[in-house]
Design a protein around this motif. Sequence first.
Motif, short mmCIF file in Angstrom:
data_model
loop_
_atom_site.label_atom_id
_atom_site.label_comp_id
_atom_site.label_asym_id
_atom_site.label_seq_id
_atom_site.Cartn_x
_atom_site.Cartn_y
_atom_site.Cartn_z
N ARG A 31 0.86 -1.19 0.00
CA ARG A 31 0.00 0.00 0.00
C ARG A 31 0.90 1.24 0.00
NH1 ARG A 31 -3.92 0.22 4.70
NH2 ARG A 31 -4.97 1.75 3.41
N LEU A 32 1.82 1.28 -0.94
CA LEU A 32 2.86 2.31 -0.95
C LEU A 32 2.31 3.70 -1.20
CD1 LEU A 32 5.51 0.25 -2.81
CD2 LEU A 32 6.09 1.72 -0.87
N CYS A 33 2.92 4.66 -0.52
CA CYS A 33 2.71 6.09 -0.76
C CYS A 33 4.08 6.71 -1.03
CB CYS A 33 2.12 6.78 0.47
SG CYS A 33 0.52 6.15 1.01
N ALA A 34 4.11 7.79 -1.81
CA ALA A 34 5.39 8.46 -2.08
C ALA A 34 5.16 9.87 -2.58
CB ALA A 34 6.20 7.67 -3.11
N VAL A 35 6.04 10.77 -2.14
CA VAL A 35 6.13 12.11 -2.72
C VAL A 35 7.60 12.39 -3.02
CG1 VAL A 35 4.10 12.96 -1.48
CG2 VAL A 35 6.38 13.31 -0.49
N ALA A 36 7.85 13.26 -3.99
CA ALA A 36 9.23 13.55 -4.39
C ALA A 36 9.37 15.03 -4.72
CB ALA A 36 9.64 12.69 -5.58
N ARG A 37 10.63 15.48 -4.71
CA ARG A 37 10.93 16.88 -5.05
C ARG A 37 12.26 16.94 -5.79
NH1 ARG A 37 13.81 21.31 -2.65
NH2 ARG A 37 12.86 23.32 -3.20
N ASP A 38 12.29 17.70 -6.86
CA ASP A 38 13.51 17.98 -7.59
C ASP A 38 14.04 19.32 -7.09
OD1 ASP A 38 15.48 18.83 -9.37
OD2 ASP A 38 14.50 17.92 -11.10
N PRO A 39 15.12 19.32 -6.29
CA PRO A 39 15.60 20.59 -5.73
C PRO A 39 16.03 21.60 -6.79
CG PRO A 39 16.59 18.72 -4.59
CD PRO A 39 15.91 18.18 -5.82
N GLY A 40 16.46 21.11 -7.95
CA GLY A 40 16.92 22.02 -8.99
C GLY A 40 15.80 22.82 -9.62
N THR A 41 14.65 22.20 -9.85
CA THR A 41 13.55 22.87 -10.54
C THR A 41 12.38 23.22 -9.62
OG1 THR A 41 12.46 20.77 -11.07
CG2 THR A 41 14.11 21.59 -12.63
N GLY A 42 12.35 22.60 -8.42
CA GLY A 42 11.20 22.79 -7.54
C GLY A 42 10.00 21.94 -7.91
N LEU A 43 10.14 21.07 -8.94
CA LEU A 43 9.04 20.23 -9.37
C LEU A 43 8.73 19.19 -8.29
CD1 LEU A 43 7.07 19.48 -11.70
CD2 LEU A 43 8.81 17.83 -12.45
N LEU A 44 7.46 19.10 -7.92
CA LEU A 44 7.00 18.13 -6.92
C LEU A 44 6.21 17.04 -7.62
CD1 LEU A 44 5.62 20.67 -4.27
CD2 LEU A 44 7.98 19.86 -4.56
N SER A 45 6.22 15.84 -7.06
CA SER A 45 5.44 14.74 -7.63
C SER A 45 4.93 13.83 -6.52
CB SER A 45 6.29 13.94 -8.63
OG SER A 45 7.48 13.46 -8.04
N ALA A 46 3.93 13.02 -6.87
CA ALA A 46 3.34 12.12 -5.89
C ALA A 46 2.69 10.93 -6.58
CB ALA A 46 2.30 12.85 -5.03
N GLY A 47 2.68 9.80 -5.89
CA GLY A 47 1.98 8.60 -6.34
C GLY A 47 1.37 7.91 -5.14
#
Length: 595
Positions: free
Chosen positions: A566-582
């Motif tokens: 039941r995985l959750c995840a968020v991510a961030r690219d420090p270079g661009t500020g782009l955020l993502s989630a699944g």
Amino acid sequence: MTFTTRPTLQGTFGMVSSTHWLASQAAMGILERGGNAFDAAVAAGFVLHVVEPHLNGPGGEVPAIVATAQDPAPKVLCGQGPAPAGATIAHFRSLGMELIPGSGPLAAAVPGAVDAWLLLLRDHGTVRLAEVLEPAIGYAGAGHPLVGRVGDTVAAVRSLFEEYWHTSAELWLRDGRPPAAGEMFANPAYARTLRRLVDAGRAAGPDRDAEIEAARRAWREGFVAEAIDRFSRKPFQDSTGRAHAGLVTGADLAGYTATWEEPVTLDWHGYSVAKTGFWGQGPLLLQTLSILDALDDPEGYAPATATGIHTQTEALKLAFADREAWYGDTDVPAQALLSGEYARERAALIGARASAELRPGRPDGAEPRLPAQLGRAAGRRTDLVDPSTGEPTVRADGVTRGDTCHVDVVDRWGNMISATPSGGWLQSSPTIPELGFPLGSRLQMFWLEEGLASSLAPGRRPRTTLSPTMVHRDGEPVLACGTPGGDQQDQWQLPFLLRHLLGGQSLQEAIDAPGWHTASLPASFYPREMEPGVLVVEDRLDRDVLAALRAYGHEVRLSDPWSLGRLCAVARDPGTGLLSAGANPRGMQGYACGR
């Protein structure tokens, strides 16, 4: 392109992923009103108490890993309550027990979740207490549509509630039946508990820190502690088939506070992977990664191939054996367990045949010691998870194998958190009627044998399976993830990390990929079973891969195609500020949101 059930979300404002859509949206609502990731996580945490009461509750615990925009180095928030002062091996032995019960008040540790969430809010949040508790108060007071698994859990323990746990029956068996899927359900008593915490804070005056501290005192030393103290003294039926009183007292609550700690970290392929300390199971993921590195075999990193699954499974077995011998809230040879030399020693044990042995190592030459009870538990068969959902199975006596929620949040400033709240399940112990929730049953993870890393002792934290993860690159947080699943938590995170960080798959691709885990390890939950050689896999895995795994000697057990993890995840690219989630699609309950 790899198939996904939904897109990986992307944006620049904020991202949330949790195991229930109402918690995710409550957290997003806080972000939209100007709160940060930590405010949002606290709101989600309290909502999860309400909407996933079979998987966590106020009487449970929460470990978390945080990184702030001001100080991006990871820190661990430990909301794991310890064994109460009266919880001694001698006490349990005097009751004729070889194992701590898996349900009932006698198995309760000191509740840690609420104090931890409030400590996080005080130290790193920005909004007022009433605002972050508003969603949970609303859902508890006015009601919310229940997910089907809650009613299924109540149905499983219905006879226990009706015959012995009458306060739980009054809450959960209204009209004499378990609640139905989608039925509106309210818990007015818990709503009143949260309102009283808010009122206690307001009475402390306008200062925000003073407000939160007043609420913490009301929990630890005020009306909550008083109610727990009174109720804990009453004997109730537990999984032994007999009635026993609990051990948690008001003094235990008053003496406990959540803490900030340093994480255990591993530098790995340009990343730094952070886990909680060796008092929990988290470092075994780091050990497994180290063992895989020591093999110097790229095929071992391929989670979709038979060779990769075999190699990773064998590495996990070795790490789990070390968990059993060395992990606990005591002196642990941490540096040796994570050393390259030790990883090479362990990697040398991996061969072309699946092992059914429990093989702890000898860090720094020390002799491992395993519980004598393991010999009596080996070989028992158990269904570790419900094949239809991946959630825990629940016995009629309230014993639960695996259980948990998860929430990850990242905001536009770069604050990030991974949290795994658990315990205090509706089926773990009788409901305290004036509070609207039960205590947990975490003491079951201790052994009633002296001299072990996880021997029961007053003030010790139980070695739980709760295992949030945070990943940094070049000193900046780039990923927060986690999953429910008891002993499977790090097993399901391992291929996710390999797919995403090394394989280049998106968050959602890595989450959706077929899951698997080994049952060839000592279970952390009562009655502490193990199934040597068993490998559980989703049956959508390629047929040739399944055949090859059997040829390696694994006893392959097929699970439903969408059932493991039941995985959750968020991510961030420090270079661009782009955020993502699944978020996990299994069970149709976990969701990510963001923009």
